[in-house]
Design a protein around this motif. Structure first.
Motif, PDB file in Angstrom:
ATOM      1  N   GLY A  26       0.792  -1.223   0.000  1.00 32.80           N
ATOM      2  CA  GLY A  26       0.000   0.000   0.000  1.00 32.80           C
ATOM      3  C   GLY A  26       0.825   1.274   0.000  1.00 32.80           C
ATOM      4  O   GLY A  26       0.300   2.354   0.258  1.00 32.80           O
ATOM      5  N   VAL A  27       2.121   1.168  -0.322  1.00 35.05           N
ATOM      6  CA  VAL A  27       2.985   2.348  -0.404  1.00 35.05           C
ATOM      7  C   VAL A  27       2.825   2.966  -1.789  1.00 35.05           C
ATOM      8  O   VAL A  27       2.975   2.289  -2.813  1.00 35.05           O
ATOM      9  CB  VAL A  27       4.467   1.983  -0.141  1.00 35.05           C
ATOM     10  N   ALA A  28       2.513   4.250  -1.819  1.00 41.25           N
ATOM     11  CA  ALA A  28       2.270   4.953  -3.084  1.00 41.25           C
ATOM     12  C   ALA A  28       3.567   5.309  -3.790  1.00 41.25           C
ATOM     13  O   ALA A  28       4.597   5.549  -3.151  1.00 41.25           O
ATOM     14  CB  ALA A  28       1.468   6.227  -2.816  1.00 41.25           C
ATOM     15  N   ASP A  77       8.906  16.637 -12.750  1.00 38.87           N
ATOM     16  CA  ASP A  77      10.219  16.265 -13.262  1.00 38.87           C
ATOM     17  C   ASP A  77      10.956  15.399 -12.238  1.00 38.87           C
ATOM     18  O   ASP A  77      11.557  14.382 -12.588  1.00 38.87           O
ATOM     19  CB  ASP A  77      11.027  17.522 -13.602  1.00 38.87           C
ATOM     20  N   TYR A  78      10.880  15.785 -10.982  1.00 37.15           N
ATOM     21  CA  TYR A  78      11.565  15.064  -9.902  1.00 37.15           C
ATOM     22  C   TYR A  78      11.141  13.598  -9.834  1.00 37.15           C
ATOM     23  O   TYR A  78      11.986  12.707  -9.748  1.00 37.15           O
ATOM     24  CB  TYR A  78      11.319  15.758  -8.558  1.00 37.15           C
ATOM     25  N   VAL A  79       9.826  13.325  -9.896  1.00 36.98           N
ATOM     26  CA  VAL A  79       9.375  11.934  -9.776  1.00 36.98           C
ATOM     27  C   VAL A  79       9.739  11.108 -11.004  1.00 36.98           C
ATOM     28  O   VAL A  79       9.648   9.876 -10.972  1.00 36.98           O
ATOM     29  CB  VAL A  79       7.865  11.809  -9.445  1.00 36.98           C
ATOM     30  N   GLY A  80      10.190  11.772 -12.057  1.00 39.98           N
ATOM     31  CA  GLY A  80      10.655  11.064 -13.241  1.00 39.98           C
ATOM     32  C   GLY A  80      12.128  10.768 -13.223  1.00 39.98           C
ATOM     33  O   GLY A  80      12.602   9.876 -13.926  1.00 39.98           O
ATOM     34  N   ILE A  81      12.892  11.498 -12.425  1.00 45.38           N
ATOM     35  CA  ILE A  81      14.350  11.288 -12.404  1.00 45.38           C
ATOM     36  C   ILE A  81      14.834  10.571 -11.154  1.00 45.38           C
ATOM     37  O   ILE A  81      15.979  10.152 -11.105  1.00 45.38           O
ATOM     38  CB  ILE A  81      15.112  12.628 -12.587  1.00 45.38           C
ATOM     39  N   VAL A  82      13.956  10.403 -10.170  1.00 45.41           N
ATOM     40  CA  VAL A  82      14.341   9.748  -8.918  1.00 45.41           C
ATOM     41  C   VAL A  82      13.485   8.502  -8.717  1.00 45.41           C
ATOM     42  O   VAL A  82      12.260   8.567  -8.783  1.00 45.41           O
ATOM     43  CB  VAL A  82      14.168  10.715  -7.717  1.00 45.41           C
ATOM     44  N   SER A  83      14.140   7.385  -8.462  1.00 43.73           N
ATOM     45  CA  SER A  83      13.438   6.124  -8.232  1.00 43.73           C
ATOM     46  C   SER A  83      13.097   5.953  -6.760  1.00 43.73           C
ATOM     47  O   SER A  83      13.883   6.326  -5.888  1.00 43.73           O
ATOM     48  CB  SER A  83      14.311   4.947  -8.681  1.00 43.73           C
ATOM     49  N   LEU A  84      11.932   5.371  -6.512  1.00 40.13           N
ATOM     50  CA  LEU A  84      11.527   5.051  -5.144  1.00 40.13           C
ATOM     51  C   LEU A  84      12.499   4.056  -4.518  1.00 40.13           C
ATOM     52  O   LEU A  84      12.681   4.045  -3.301  1.00 40.13           O
ATOM     53  CB  LEU A  84      10.102   4.480  -5.153  1.00 40.13           C
ATOM     54  N   LYS A  85      13.170   3.243  -5.337  1.00 32.86           N
ATOM     55  CA  LYS A  85      14.163   2.286  -4.840  1.00 32.86           C
ATOM     56  C   LYS A  85      15.321   3.007  -4.152  1.00 32.86           C
ATOM     57  O   LYS A  85      15.879   2.520  -3.191  1.00 32.86           O
ATOM     58  CB  LYS A  85      14.717   1.433  -5.975  1.00 32.86           C
ATOM     59  N   LYS A  86      15.683   4.175  -4.681  1.00 32.01           N
ATOM     60  CA  LYS A  86      16.819   4.934  -4.137  1.00 32.01           C
ATOM     61  C   LYS A  86      16.401   6.027  -3.177  1.00 32.01           C
ATOM     62  O   LYS A  86      17.207   6.500  -2.388  1.00 32.01           O
ATOM     63  CB  LYS A  86      17.641   5.528  -5.278  1.00 32.01           C
ATOM     64  N   PRO A  88      13.265   6.552  -0.680  1.00 31.71           N
ATOM     65  CA  PRO A  88      11.980   6.125  -0.115  1.00 31.71           C
ATOM     66  C   PRO A  88      11.044   7.281   0.265  1.00 31.71           C
ATOM     67  O   PRO A  88       9.844   7.078   0.389  1.00 31.71           O
ATOM     68  CB  PRO A  88      12.371   5.303   1.107  1.00 31.71           C
ATOM     69  N   ASN A  89      11.580   8.488   0.424  1.00 26.23           N
ATOM     70  CA  ASN A  89      10.760   9.666   0.743  1.00 26.23           C
ATOM     71  C   ASN A  89      10.495  10.514  -0.500  1.00 26.23           C
ATOM     72  O   ASN A  89      10.282  11.724  -0.407  1.00 26.23           O
ATOM     73  CB  ASN A  89      11.438  10.517   1.813  1.00 26.23           C
ATOM     74  N   LYS A  90      10.497   9.872  -1.647  1.00 28.91           N
ATOM     75  CA  LYS A  90      10.351  10.546  -2.936  1.00 28.91           C
ATOM     76  C   LYS A  90       9.105  11.443  -3.000  1.00 28.91           C
ATOM     77  O   LYS A  90       9.201  12.607  -3.386  1.00 28.91           O
ATOM     78  CB  LYS A  90      10.297   9.472  -4.022  1.00 28.91           C
ATOM     79  N   LEU A  91       7.960  10.928  -2.614  1.00 26.68           N
ATOM     80  CA  LEU A  91       6.721  11.719  -2.715  1.00 26.68           C
ATOM     81  C   LEU A  91       6.718  12.883  -1.743  1.00 26.68           C
ATOM     82  O   LEU A  91       6.249  13.973  -2.073  1.00 26.68           O
ATOM     83  CB  LEU A  91       5.498  10.834  -2.495  1.00 26.68           C
ATOM     84  N   GLU A  92       7.252  12.658  -0.555  1.00 28.17           N
ATOM     85  CA  GLU A  92       7.348  13.735   0.436  1.00 28.17           C
ATOM     86  C   GLU A  92       8.268  14.838  -0.074  1.00 28.17           C
ATOM     87  O   GLU A  92       7.933  16.019   0.004  1.00 28.17           O
ATOM     88  CB  GLU A  92       7.878  13.168   1.755  1.00 28.17           C
TER      89      GLU A  92
END
Length: 187
Positions: A26-28, A77-86, A88-92
């Motif tokens: 359930g992690v977005a 742009d940010y959510v396209g260049i940064v992976s959630l794998k690297k 984990p606080n990408k959306l924040e």
């Protein structure tokens, strides 16, 4: 005179889609994808390679497509260049607020005013290769802030497109003619 550029992936305009998915816990997640569009009357298509997003779509059979805007260009742009794998606080870090869709098992993001909610129809292709994702449109959710007289107002919405020839984002906004009417003058 014309100049030849050879084989290029130049389609104008290319929408800037923000693909929203949940993982098995359930992690977005959100991912920027520009290679997609309408597939059929009630279906959309996105071309993806091996990503967390592709894994999530396979597992949950659902996703959302939000349209990036002038106001969300940095986060988009940010959510396209940064992976959630690297990260984990990408959306924040992107400043995105997750809202659970009540139509499909995928997130909406408060900051994106127009979102297509989809259930997976098919995925052609394997992980690591290009995958064509086809989704059935279940709902289109639009924030009232971009509506005028019950219709999307592009002056308020200000969606952006990707310019692949120059690696730029451009605002889609100006109205120039009525579709299916302006050409009638030539009949």
């Amino acid at each position: 005179m014309r100049k030849d550029f050879g084989s290029k992936s130049w389609l104008f305009p290319m929408p800037v889609f923000i693909i929203g998915t949940y993982d098995e816990n359930g992690v977005a997640n959100a991912m920027n994808a520009a290679w997609g569009g309408m597939y059929d009357t009630n279906q959309v298509m996105i071309s993806l390679s091996g990503h967390v997003t592709t894994d999530n779509i396979r597992k949950n059979k659902a996703f959302t497509i939000s349209f990036a805007t002038r106001q969300t260009v940095e986060a988009s742009d940010y959510v396209g260049i940064v992976s959630l794998k690297k990260e984990p606080n990408k959306l924040e870090k992107a400043g995105l607020t997750v809202v659970k869709s009540d139509k499909v098992n995928a997130p909406l993001f408060k900051e994106f005013p127009v979102t297509i909610e989809c259930e997976l129809n098919s995925i052609d292709g394997e992980m690591g290769e290009g995958a064509t994702v086809v989704g059935d449109i279940i709902n289109v959710s639009v924030d009232e802030s971009v509506l005028t007289d019950g219709k999307i107002d592009f002056n308020k919405f200000e969606p952006i497109s990707y310019d692949p020839a120059n690696n730029k984002y451009r605002v889609v906004k100006e109205e120039i003619a009525d579709a299916f009417k302006v050409g009638m003058k030539l009949r």
